[in-house]
Design a protein around this motif. Structure first.
Motif, PDB file in Angstrom:
ATOM      1  N   LYS A   1       0.841  -1.199   0.000  1.00  0.00           N
ATOM      2  CA  LYS A   1       0.000   0.000   0.000  1.00  0.00           C
ATOM      3  C   LYS A   1       0.878   1.251   0.000  1.00  0.00           C
ATOM      4  CE  LYS A   1      -0.582   0.030   5.058  1.00  0.00           C
ATOM      5  NZ  LYS A   1       0.059  -1.160   5.603  1.00  0.00           N
ATOM      6  N   ALA A   2       0.254   2.366  -0.384  1.00  0.00           N
ATOM      7  CA  ALA A   2       0.978   3.642  -0.339  1.00  0.00           C
ATOM      8  C   ALA A   2       1.318   3.941   1.116  1.00  0.00           C
ATOM      9  CB  ALA A   2       0.108   4.758  -0.912  1.00  0.00           C
ATOM     10  N   ARG A   3       2.457   4.543   1.337  1.00  0.00           N
ATOM     11  CA  ARG A   3       2.833   4.823   2.724  1.00  0.00           C
ATOM     12  C   ARG A   3       3.690   6.088   2.804  1.00  0.00           C
ATOM     13  NH1 ARG A   3       5.916   1.134   7.344  1.00  0.00           N
ATOM     14  NH2 ARG A   3       6.729   2.967   8.425  1.00  0.00           N
ATOM     15  N   VAL A   4       3.415   6.829   3.860  1.00  0.00           N
ATOM     16  CA  VAL A   4       4.253   7.985   4.163  1.00  0.00           C
ATOM     17  C   VAL A   4       5.134   7.592   5.335  1.00  0.00           C
ATOM     18  CG1 VAL A   4       4.285  10.386   4.912  1.00  0.00           C
ATOM     19  CG2 VAL A   4       2.464   9.573   3.407  1.00  0.00           C
ATOM     20  N   ASN A   5       6.394   7.927   5.278  1.00  0.00           N
ATOM     21  CA  ASN A   5       7.304   7.550   6.349  1.00  0.00           C
ATOM     22  C   ASN A   5       7.988   8.807   6.888  1.00  0.00           C
ATOM     23  OD1 ASN A   5       8.347   5.126   7.659  1.00  0.00           O
ATOM     24  ND2 ASN A   5      10.308   5.931   6.970  1.00  0.00           N
ATOM     25  N   TYR A   6       8.264   8.807   8.181  1.00  0.00           N
ATOM     26  CA  TYR A   6       8.938   9.950   8.790  1.00  0.00           C
ATOM     27  C   TYR A   6      10.244   9.502   9.417  1.00  0.00           C
ATOM     28  CZ  TYR A   6       4.346  11.994   8.274  1.00  0.00           C
ATOM     29  OH  TYR A   6       3.171  12.447   7.761  1.00  0.00           O
ATOM     30  N   ARG A   7      11.210  10.370   9.344  1.00  0.00           N
ATOM     31  CA  ARG A   7      12.477  10.115  10.001  1.00  0.00           C
ATOM     32  C   ARG A   7      12.348  10.320  11.524  1.00  0.00           C
ATOM     33  NH1 ARG A   7      18.152  11.722  10.602  1.00  0.00           N
ATOM     34  NH2 ARG A   7      17.529  13.667  11.558  1.00  0.00           N
ATOM     35  N   LEU A   8      11.408  11.187  11.880  1.00  0.00           N
ATOM     36  CA  LEU A   8      11.179  11.494  13.298  1.00  0.00           C
ATOM     37  C   LEU A   8      10.893  10.222  14.091  1.00  0.00           C
ATOM     38  CD1 LEU A   8      10.705  13.949  15.264  1.00  0.00           C
ATOM     39  CD2 LEU A   8       8.269  13.623  14.809  1.00  0.00           C
ATOM     40  N   ARG A   9      11.521  10.061  15.234  1.00  0.00           N
ATOM     41  CA  ARG A   9      11.300   8.902  16.107  1.00  0.00           C
ATOM     42  C   ARG A   9      10.524   9.336  17.332  1.00  0.00           C
ATOM     43  NH1 ARG A   9      12.718   6.449  12.342  1.00  0.00           N
ATOM     44  NH2 ARG A   9      10.494   6.344  12.665  1.00  0.00           N
ATOM     45  N   ASP A  10       9.916   8.390  18.017  1.00  0.00           N
ATOM     46  CA  ASP A  10       9.283   8.734  19.283  1.00  0.00           C
ATOM     47  C   ASP A  10      10.349   9.221  20.259  1.00  0.00           C
ATOM     48  OD1 ASP A  10       6.667   8.546  18.683  1.00  0.00           O
ATOM     49  OD2 ASP A  10       6.443   6.453  19.300  1.00  0.00           O
ATOM     50  N   TRP A  11       9.897  10.062  21.163  1.00  0.00           N
ATOM     51  CA  TRP A  11      10.813  10.767  22.060  1.00  0.00           C
ATOM     52  C   TRP A  11      11.063   9.918  23.303  1.00  0.00           C
ATOM     53  CZ3 TRP A  11       8.886  15.932  24.681  1.00  0.00           C
ATOM     54  CH2 TRP A  11       9.870  16.401  25.565  1.00  0.00           C
ATOM     55  N   LEU A  12      12.295   9.481  23.455  1.00  0.00           N
ATOM     56  CA  LEU A  12      12.660   8.647  24.608  1.00  0.00           C
ATOM     57  C   LEU A  12      12.891   9.581  25.797  1.00  0.00           C
ATOM     58  CD1 LEU A  12      15.394   5.916  24.467  1.00  0.00           C
ATOM     59  CD2 LEU A  12      14.761   7.103  26.527  1.00  0.00           C
ATOM     60  N   ILE A  13      12.065   9.460  26.818  1.00  0.00           N
ATOM     61  CA  ILE A  13      12.155  10.436  27.916  1.00  0.00           C
ATOM     62  C   ILE A  13      12.737   9.863  29.205  1.00  0.00           C
ATOM     63  CG2 ILE A  13      10.249  11.854  27.026  1.00  0.00           C
ATOM     64  CD1 ILE A  13       8.819  10.490  29.692  1.00  0.00           C
ATOM     65  N   SER A  14      12.994   8.548  29.295  1.00  0.00           N
ATOM     66  CA  SER A  14      13.546   7.994  30.549  1.00  0.00           C
ATOM     67  C   SER A  14      15.011   8.320  30.679  1.00  0.00           C
ATOM     68  CB  SER A  14      13.474   6.467  30.575  1.00  0.00           C
ATOM     69  OG  SER A  14      12.235   6.004  30.189  1.00  0.00           O
ATOM     70  N   ARG A  15      15.401   8.692  31.878  1.00  0.00           N
ATOM     71  CA  ARG A  15      16.829   8.892  32.148  1.00  0.00           C
ATOM     72  C   ARG A  15      17.164   8.119  33.413  1.00  0.00           C
ATOM     73  NH1 ARG A  15      16.180  10.265  27.955  1.00  0.00           N
ATOM     74  NH2 ARG A  15      16.788  12.105  26.788  1.00  0.00           N
ATOM     75  N   GLN A  16      18.271   7.377  33.379  1.00  0.00           N
ATOM     76  CA  GLN A  16      18.673   6.598  34.553  1.00  0.00           C
ATOM     77  C   GLN A  16      19.472   7.522  35.459  1.00  0.00           C
ATOM     78  OE1 GLN A  16      18.944   5.260  31.271  1.00  0.00           O
ATOM     79  NE2 GLN A  16      16.893   4.582  31.829  1.00  0.00           N
ATOM     80  N   ARG A  17      18.810   8.583  35.882  1.00  0.00           N
ATOM     81  CA  ARG A  17      19.484   9.638  36.602  1.00  0.00           C
ATOM     82  C   ARG A  17      18.661  10.083  37.789  1.00  0.00           C
ATOM     83  NH1 ARG A  17      24.710  10.668  36.417  1.00  0.00           N
ATOM     84  NH2 ARG A  17      25.520   9.992  34.414  1.00  0.00           N
ATOM     85  N   TYR A  18      19.316  10.709  38.751  1.00  0.00           N
ATOM     86  CA  TYR A  18      18.645  11.165  39.963  1.00  0.00           C
ATOM     87  C   TYR A  18      18.000  12.548  39.782  1.00  0.00           C
ATOM     88  CZ  TYR A  18      18.309  13.565  44.438  1.00  0.00           C
ATOM     89  OH  TYR A  18      17.867  14.320  45.493  1.00  0.00           O
ATOM     90  N   TRP A  19      18.785  13.512  39.271  1.00  0.00           N
ATOM     91  CA  TRP A  19      18.356  14.910  39.339  1.00  0.00           C
ATOM     92  C   TRP A  19      17.397  15.262  38.194  1.00  0.00           C
ATOM     93  CZ3 TRP A  19      17.481  17.989  42.995  1.00  0.00           C
ATOM     94  CH2 TRP A  19      17.485  19.379  42.861  1.00  0.00           C
ATOM     95  N   GLY A  20      16.182  14.776  38.334  1.00  0.00           N
ATOM     96  CA  GLY A  20      15.144  15.032  37.341  1.00  0.00           C
ATOM     97  C   GLY A  20      13.798  14.776  37.980  1.00  0.00           C
TER      98      GLY A  20
END
Ligand code: ANZ
Ligand code: ZN
Length: 826
Positions: A413-432
């Motif tokens: 089928k016809a398809r539109v594709n984006y380079r944009l990826r979902d935004w990964l928001i987890s950080r294995q960090r304390y100060w947040g």
């Protein structure tokens, strides 16, 4: 008379403005509103010249708009979560909160010393529980609407910062902060579904004529929209299907192999039991150490291995080998590519390297290509060949026709594709900001109930860079009870990317103290959107894209009435010294505090605004600073010379004498120029030079007109206007001089001066009249009088006529507004 003592007047006015709440605003429906915003700083400890430039530009806009009668919101705050605080804790043992709050205190003091017109009552800090409570609440709204989700993902991992990075934080395959090459790692991570907004983020750029073109192009490229088709290949001898994304369905008959990304979930299955199994596993392992960029770089050697399996081309049932290769990315399209070596350069190189066939299916007009001998892929347009029913079609037409055929047969089928990826928001960090999620053995993933927010970041946490969040070492934090069943449960220990905090701070400024909600609807409706946003171009993609995404999502949740946050955007240039960027690592930093100490904030601001237009890079110059300081002293002495007399001899000026008229004209020309330079072009540098010209004009007047003939009401008017024009640029000295000239209220409450177009006309000029080159007469004529008129007038003059009696006029030469020479003969 006192000299210009900035050390005394600057702190004095800062205190008085503060005490009188001069810049405090509330919603006022009688006035047009103007929201002026500068990107809030990370509290690193000290202001640098980039900050000084950013906030000086913003302050001119805010003060100018205020004087034009707008109700101006001009707030400031702190982007206060993030790694440096944590590193200070690791390396120097200072708790992140303590480090951050003391930096904030210092930078707040430095901002006060610059005299920026902020409504400090609206100050926010993203690390304060009153703020991050609402960051957490917004996370829950995202979750509720299906825009926040958790999945195991191959993430960018920085082994040195021991944390996950967003795609946007990976620059040239390395960690943007420490430049260590980035690895891939599989982890359970939280994402925001920004891809659901890809199309709107792209198309709504057209609604932003007030954004720099280059920023819009960067966002467009980042979103990276491609159109094409998804084509379904069947795996030979199995029920598995492999969809591929292609922008060139017209080349489908030219497929000679298929390639999967090494992380593709089918890889292990396809290779299982084949002689290639071991080699495949080794290849997959090695690919994890390569960044996306290294894998796709055109100069990078394309490498791959055969999986041992075959796929079936849906249009001609041809059997093609399935390979895996480093140049195919799992995160793009479907993670699988149809290899068309004759028409794609990467495929071509791969095919030549591994002896895969090259089949030409697009022929250039009037030229015969041969797959066996060609030395590069043919990527231009042509006529379709070896393509069954599509032979003879121009390939552009073929794209649509092949897609339609695939759709009609259910093979694609016809398809539109984006380079944009979902935004990964987890950080294995304390100060947040802690992610407000609880894991219960019984109920699974349970969001923290809104009334239990904020999930407070605990203090006294131990820091060991293990790659896991330090919150994991904190049982009082981790262990909790399930809000649903009351049983034992654990908290999520990852914190949010700080870009989440900065994606909505401009909304919080509209109701900074609210305990009930993130922002009050009536207030946000009154102020939004931001009329002028000012900041560095380094945020062209990340921050500006995320803030646009948040705004659109909140609009969809019914919490906001606008779909775009920032109506106009100004991206300021860098501050350079000796030709390169001022930075600690280059050791070429000039500290704002030092400059303010030596010359005062007004000089610092004036220099930085005068040295270059805001969007250009600015070269630091000690002489330039010195020059601005001398100029302010010149203004000071000028006003001081007249202040007493002007206060005594006020009144409306009567302007008659030529010198008076010239000064009057200069004043109005200056008002016009300064107004237009600020309003239309942000050309603060030329606005300031116009003010300097006006000061020169005043000195000229003082020097050339006898003291007893000087028009004091006129001088009073000129000086008051001069000081008013100077007020947005150099607010302290302007205020002090304004009071000296008899002003009662603050100069910053004055209306912006209007100019009188009639005053701009240079009314009359004196022409020198010559006869055969000898000066014989002078005459007053209207300025700009056409040559023919001048000729007529001069010959009609009595004196001229009598001198010319009996002679023949040969010609009349006119130098406009200056001279007329009559050439005559006996
Ligand atoms: C067959 C083909 C033939 C292609 C041809 C191009 C030219 P853009 O424009 O960037 O969207 N591709 C698809 N998925 C990929 C992935 N996960 N990793 C690497 N490459 C991938 O590029 C789309 C093209 O890039 C697709 O079209 C595919 O190659 C490749 F003459 O399919 B093409
Ligand atoms: Zn439970």
């Amino acid at each position: 008379e006192a000299r210009y003592n900035f050390k005394e007047i600057e702190p004095k006015w800062q205190r008085r403005w503060e005490a009188s709440d001069l810049y405090r605003v509330t919603e006022d429906s009688d006035k047009p509103k103007f929201y002026c915003l500068e990107m809030f700083p990370y509290p690193s400890g000290n202001l640098h010249m980039g900050h000084v430039r950013n906030y000086s530009i913003g302050d001119v806009v805010a003060r100018f708009k205020r004087m034009q009668g707008y109700n101006v919101l001009h707030p400031m705050g702190w982007d206060a979560f993030g790694l440096p605080a944590e590193n200070a804790a690791i390396h120097r043992g200072i708790p992140p909160a303590e480090w951050t709050w003391s930096n904030i205190a210092n930078m707040r003091r430095q901002l006060h010393a610059m005299g920026i017109s902020y409504d400090w009552d609206r100050e926010v800090a993203t690390c304060h529980p009153n703020y991050y409570r609402w960051t957490q609440w917004l996370f829950l709204q995202m979750y509720k609407h299906g825009l926040a989700y958790r999945k195991k993902a191959a993430v960018n991992w920085c082994p040195s910062c021991v944390t996950v990075l967003a795609n946007e934080q990976v620059v040239d395959g390395a960690c943007e902060r420490c430049h260590t090459p980035v690895m891939r790692k599989d982890l359970e991570q939280w994402f925001f579904r920004i891809t659901a907004y890809a199309e709107r983020l792209l198309s709504d750029l057209q609604q932003l004529p007030g954004w720099p073109e280059k920023v819009k192009i960067m966002q467009e490229n980042w979103i990276g929209r491609s159109t094409g088709a998804e084509v379904i290949f069947r795996v030979e001898g199995s029920d598995e299907e492999i969809p591929v994304f292609t922008t060139r369905p017209d080349t489908l008959y030219g497929v000679t192999y298929m390639v999967l990304a090494p992380e593709h979930p089918l890889v292990a299955k396809l290779a299982a039991g084949t002689p290639q199994e071991k080699e495949v596993a080794g290849f997959v392992q090695a690919a994890r150490y390569l960044s996306d960029l290294d894998r796709t770089a055109t100069e990078k050697e394309k490498e791959g291995v055969f999986t041992g399996a075959y796929a079936i081309n849906p249009v001609n049932n041809e059997r093609v080998p399935i390979w895996i290769a480093n140049y195919v990315l799992m995160e793009y399209g479907t993670g699988a590519v149809m290899g068309v070596p004759a028409h794609d350069q990467r495929d071509f190189e791969f095919a030549r390297k591994y002896n895969l066939p090259v089949e030409v299916v697009i022929q250039p007009q009037g030229q015969e290509l041969d797959g066996a001998t060609m030395t590069a892929a043919y990527v231009e347009d042509g006529i379709m060949v070896n393509s069954g029913p599509f032979n003879g079609l121009p390939n552009r037409e073929g794209i649509g026709k092949v897609t339609a055929y695939l759709e009609s047969t259910g093979k694609g089928k016809a398809r539109v594709n984006y380079r944009l990826r979902d935004w990964l928001i987890s950080r294995q960090r304390y100060w947040g900001a802690p992610i407000p999620i609880i894991y219960c053995d019984h109920c699974g993933l349970v969001p923290v109930p809104e009334e239990d927010l904020p999930v407070i970041l605990p203090e006294g946490v131990e820091f060991k860079p293990t790659g896991e969040s330090p919150l994991k070492n904190c049982p009082e934090f981790v262990n909790t009870t399930c809000p649903r069943c009351g049983g034992p449960a654990q908290r999520e220990t990852d914190t949010m990317d700080t870009f989440v905090c900065s994606s909505w701070y401009f909304l919080r400024y509209t109701s900074p103290h609210s305990q009930e909600r993130a922002f009050a609807r009536d207030k946000v409706d009154y102020w939004m959107n931001v009329d002028q946003y000012i900041g560095g171009v380094e945020h062209a993609i990340l921050h500006l894209m995320y803030a646009r995404f948040f705004t659109k999502a909140l609009y969809d949740f019914g919490l906001l009435g606008v779909e775009e946050p920032f109506q106009n955007l100004l991206t300021q240039g860098m501050v350079l010294k000796d030709g390169s960027k001022m930075s600690k690592s280059k050791g070429n930093v000039v500290s704002p505090e030092e400059i303010i100490e030596r010359y005062g904030a007004d000089t610092a601001r004036l220099f930085i605004l005068f040295a270059a237009p805001p969007e250009r890079d600015l070269e630091w110059s000690d002489q330039g600073v010195e020059g601005c300081y001398r100029f302010l002293n010149r203004v000071w002495r000028l006003v001081a010379a007249y202040a007493d007399a002007v206060r005594r001899d006020g009144g409306t000026p009567v302007v008659n004498a030529p010198a008076d008229r010239e000064l009057w004209r200069l004043l109005h020309a200056t008002i016009k120029k300064v107004t237009e330079d600020i309003e239309q072009r942000f050309n603060f540098n030329t606005a300031i030079s116009a003010i300097m010209e006006l000061v020169n004009g005043c000195y000229r007047y003082q020097d050339t007109v006898a003291e007893n003939e000087q028009n004091l009401p006129l001088m009073g008017e000129v000086l008051r206007k001069l000081v008013t024009l100077l007020a947005p640029f150099a607010p302290h000295i302007a205020e002090e001089l304004w009071q000296g000239l008899g002003g009662r209220e603050s100069v910053h409450l004055e209306s912006w001066p209007a100019y009188d177009p009639a005053a701009l006309v240079e009314e009359e000029v004196t022409l020198v009249v010559q006869i055969n080159g000898k000066v014989r007469d002078r005459m007053q004529v209207p300025a700009g009088l056409p040559e023919e008129e001048v000729k007529k007038l001069v010959l009609k003059r009595e004196k001229v006529a009598s001198l010319l009696a009996g002679q023949q006029v040969v010609k009349v030469i006119v130098v406009p507004d200056k001279l007329v020479n009559v050439v005559a003969r006996w």
